[in-house]
Design an enzyme around this catalytic site. Structure first.
Site, short mmCIF file in Angstrom:
data_model
loop_
_atom_site.label_atom_id
_atom_site.label_comp_id
_atom_site.label_asym_id
_atom_site.label_seq_id
_atom_site.Cartn_x
_atom_site.Cartn_y
_atom_site.Cartn_z
N ASP A 65 3.67 25.19 44.90
CA ASP A 65 2.51 24.55 45.51
C ASP A 65 1.78 25.65 46.29
OD1 ASP A 65 0.87 22.48 46.81
OD2 ASP A 65 2.06 22.99 48.57
N ASP A 83 6.09 21.76 50.10
CA ASP A 83 6.36 21.41 51.50
C ASP A 83 5.79 20.07 51.92
OD1 ASP A 83 3.64 22.18 51.43
OD2 ASP A 83 3.70 22.66 53.57
#
Length: 793
Positions: free
Chosen positions: A494, A688
């Site tokens: 990501d 996250d």
């Protein structure tokens, strides 16, 4: 038809009566099942025919409908296990027990983790284990367990001393057997040898008889069976020879009392050193526990009172002085300080804290006097969570361990059969009629083949590997994840908050300090994240901010403000173009910054462009080095982001990422990971945020950044404490080194037994030498596992 049994199942996920009706209808259609589902109690009462259906079938049907079956989880301390055949037997029986969904037995730390539901309870599980001949108790508190282990080690040491003292004189008789050297006449007396060997055989060695009996009673065979058979054969043959001397005083008996006694002593030596070494494998837990504060200063009735950490409750107000450890998780209510959070986050620079900021237990208050309110204590603190993850990982089984357990389960009966065949061959072919030679060869086969080393090969490596990871800030949630990590060939990242810091920063500015003052003063009234970045940048430059007399946000384009009688506009080309102001001289710079993935804004004062400023979500300092290491390991790198293609490509170019999947909405992330997996790739996903959780869960290995959300961390298989991305290649290295260590252990354990059995069967190994070699093999396997503690990552 058999009598029906009753089952109570707790069900999760029901939201209305349609849910409960649906479940009840489907269950009642199962052959031999009568069900009554209660929505309010979230429970199903079920009567079932055990000949037609099992509780697991019922649970599976409920889960197939999209609901969950609530399970309980309990941990037990088990005593009496001696080798992997024991742990495999207990695990096999528990997993076949109705109501138990999964049971994992760990020989190394002598525990069992059992997941169960329905009518079975912890006492039933303990009773089931006791029926197999072992003892079990609910797992004690950590300090109590440590005390029990120490007491157990003392008992083993005492038994070893007594056995060694009694066996030493018998060891001297071997000089007579092997080298023909003279020894005191008393030592050669059969009844003197009998007096020394009998306590060793039946008092010190009684544990082997008990273990063998329990194992055989449950139709299995473990190491104790081999030891009991081997030593008993030597002892009782010697006893028979001793009785023969009673009627024939001049006869020279063939005595092997020393063989049985020394065998037992050597096995006890191996087990003692094995227990000591196994204790060292849990050093990671001890080091984590040592991070905790032992006491806290609590404010009660206006007075500061020091209390043990266990007496702190959520809501208590605590005083933390400079240099002290933060006792528990909480938030500052008074005072300012900088806090060293490196032991939790890995970030070496102390973090500035002020009222309202969160504090993590076990971190160190550097220089301020603060008051804090405890929010999480005991098992709820961040450190307790980390310790729990490490403990569960050390107690779990990697798939490779199950292979070793299967081999161990068949190994002992095969060895007994080989021993019998060896005896027959020696008696009939090699040395016809020579009972002594045949017996010695058969005993050597039994002893050399004890599968202790095989049973210890995997769990010790897993325990040391996960402990080593925890010390580095790498938390594996289980042995299977430690094993899977070395297989990954693709890492999907990501972008925001993972590769980048997640908060915009000013990266470039062209203009005077006076213009910066106007820009920052105008942006102070904006709620946009980019505005925060500009204000922070100006404050760091020491710019004093002004109050605008008017302010207007132009959505999607920028802002307008009046400060000190000057009109200020900050924003896109379109906003400036509306003023009919020339900005072409800044176009080249603007395009350059935008191609680097930055958001560039023009600054106009009184209808004239006076500067340009760029803001971007900057790359984490650790990202380039982490990605370089992964590339060197031939791992493909992919960036997955919701950003536009140009910004994503600019970031990827800076980081050397070749493959970019941009403009992906959160709910599509898991689908993109699945698509990569369909290309026959083993994928690790690093993220996250909450929107990363599905992708983390579906990846072969989900890696959560410890600074991220709890949801992401919960969904992941592996958590990296702090935002230090270089821990990712370290995690891969640790997995590779741990698996290499396990393969070494398994190879040498199997090679040792494979080579040792034919040598013993050929009569080339004395039983006592076989016993020493067997003890050495177990200790060497554990010692090899402990080498992982010293590997450099």
């Amino acid at each position: 038809m058999s009598d029906k049994k009753n089952l109570s199942v707790d069900i999760t996920g029901m939201t209305c009566s349609a849910c409960s009706t649906r479940i009840e209808k489907v269950l009642n259609k199962m052959d031999g099942v009568e069900a009554n589902v209660n929505l309010t109690m979230e429970n199903a009462k079920i009567a079932y025919d055990p000949e037609k259906v099992s509780p697991d079938d019922v649970s599976a049907r409920i889960e197939k409908l999209g609901y969950g079956v609530k399970t309980e989880k309990a941990e037990f301390d088990i005593t009496g296990m001696t080798c992997s055949a024991c742990s495999a037997r207990i695990e096999k029986v528990l997993n076949k027990t109705e109501g138990i969904h999964q049971a994992t037995v760990n020989l190394t730390n002598e525990t069992a983790t059992v997941e169960y539901s329905g009518d079975i309870n912890e006492n039933d599980i303990i009773a089931r284990i006791q029926k197999l001949g072992y003892d079990a108790t609910l797992r004690a508190e950590r300090e109590e367990r440590a005390s029990q282990k120490e007491e157990e080690l003392k008992k083993k040491r005492m038994k070893l001393y007594i056995s060694a003292i009694l066996s030493l004189p018998l060891l001297l008789t071997m000089f007579d057997h092997l080298l023909g050297l003279p020894v005191p006449h008393l030592l050669m007396n059969p009844w003197f040898q009998f007096a020394l060997a009998t306590p060793v055989q039946f008092i010190i060695g009684w544990q082997f008889y008990v273990g063998a009996y329990k194992s055989l009673r449950n139709k299995s065979a473990n190491m104790d069976v081999l030891v009991a058979l081997g030593t008993s054969a030597a002892y009782f043959y010697s006893l028979a020879e001793a009785f023969r001397t009673l009627g024939n005083p001049g006869m020279e008996p063939h005595l092997y009392f020393e063989t049985s006694a020394i065998l037992i002593t050597l096995i006890l030596v191996g087990k003692y050193f094995e227990a000591v070494a196994k204790g060292r494998t849990t050093a990671a837990i001890s080091s984590l526990l040592n991070l905790q504060a032992k006491e806290a200063t609590v404010l009660r009735n206006g007075e500061e009172v020091k209390v043990p950490l266990e007496e702190v409750s959520a809501g208590d107000v605590l005083i933390v002085k400079p240099g002290e450890k933060i006792p528990v998780d909480g938030e500052i209510i008074k005072g300012n300080s900088s806090v060293d959070e490196s032991m939790i986050t890995g970030e070496s620079i102390p973090v500035e804290k002020e009222p309202g900021d969160q504090l993590i237990g076990a971190t160190i208050n550097k220089n301020g006097h603060i008051q804090m309110k405890a929010t999480k204590v005991g098992k709820d603190t961040a450190l307790a969570g980390i310790i729990k993850v490490v403990e569960e990982a050390q107690g779990s089984k990697a798939p490779i361990q199950r292979m070793a357990d299967v081999i161990s389960g068949y190994f002992v009966p095969i060895v007994v059969a080989i021993s019998i065949i060896t005896f027959i061959v020696w008696m009939t072919i090699v040395s016809p009629g020579e009972f002594t030679s045949a017996l010695v060869a058969a005993i050597a086969v039994l002893v050399i083949a004890c599968p202790c080393a095989l049973g210890l090969a995997t769990p010790t490596s897993i325990m040391v590997g996960t402990g080593k990871g925890a010390e580095q800030g790498i938390l594996f949630k289980g042995g299977e994840h430690l094993e899977n990590t070395h297989k990954i060939d693709t890492v999907v990242f990501d972008k925001t908050g993972t590769l980048t810091k997640g908060t915009p920063e000013v990266t470039n500015y062209e203009g005077t300090s006076e213009i910066l003052q106007l820009v920052a003063s105008a942006e102070k009234s904006s709620e946009h994240p980019l505005a925060d970045a500009i204000v922070t940048y100006a404050e760091q430059k020491g710019v004093e901010l002004m109050e605008p007399s008017s302010f207007e946000a132009v959505p999607g384009h920028g802002i307008k403000a009046v400060l000190g009688g000057k009109e200020v506009q900050i924003g896109t080309r379109k906003l400036i173009r509306q003023l009919n102001v020339e900005y072409e001289s800044y176009e080249v710079t603007m395009e350059k910054w935008e191609n680097e993935g930055k958001t560039a804004m023009l600054i106009a004062v009184d209808h004239k462009v006076e500067g340009i400023i760029a803001v971007a979500d900057t790359i984490k300092e650790s990202a380039p080095e982490a990605l370089r290491q992964l590339k060197e390991a031939d791992i493909e790198l992919v960036m997955l982001t919701g950003d536009n293609e140009r910004t994503a490509q600019a970031i990827a170019k800076q980081l050397g990422i070749d493959r970019v999947i941009a403009e992906v909405v959160p709910e599509e992330k898991a689908e993109r990971v699945k698509e990569i997996q369909l290309q026959d790739k083993k994928v690790a996903m690093v993220g996250d945020g909450i929107n990363d959780a599905p992708a983390l869960a579906i990846a072969d290995v989900g890696i959560a950044i410890g600074t991220g959300t709890d949801v992401a961390i919960e969904a992941a298989d592996l958590t990296i404490l702090g935002g230090e991305l270089t821990l990712i290649p370290k995690a891969v290295q640790l997995s590779q080194k741990t698996m290499k260590n396990i393969r070494q252990n398994l190879f040498w354990a199997l090679a040792y037994n494979s080579a040792g059995i034919p040598i013993a069967a050929a009569g080339l190994l004395a039983p006592w030498i076989a016993g020493a070699a067997m003890a050495f093999s177990s200790v060497s396997v554990v010692s090899n596992s402990l080498r992982l503690k010293r590997v450099k990552l």
